[in-house]
Motif scaffolding. Sequence first.
Motif: not given
Length: 81
Positions: A17-23
Amino acid sequence: MDDDDLFPIVTLDLRAIRAVLTEDEGDLILLVDDGDVQIEFSSGLCGTWEQAILGAERVATAATDFAAALRRVHAPTPLAA
């Protein structure tokens, strides 16, 4: 919808798993990816920010509870001396 109505449509492998915040156009998005499947968590078009915040907190609490349960069930056993 209650918990009895939940059933998986996709499965993510937590080991990858990878989790990233983006916009996107000023809206925050949480992307969760395991290399095969990607899930986007967004605030949606309707409702209040408070509802979106509560939803994010429910996801975070459930993930923390899951990690704690995994630790209890799969705690490393001490090596025999």
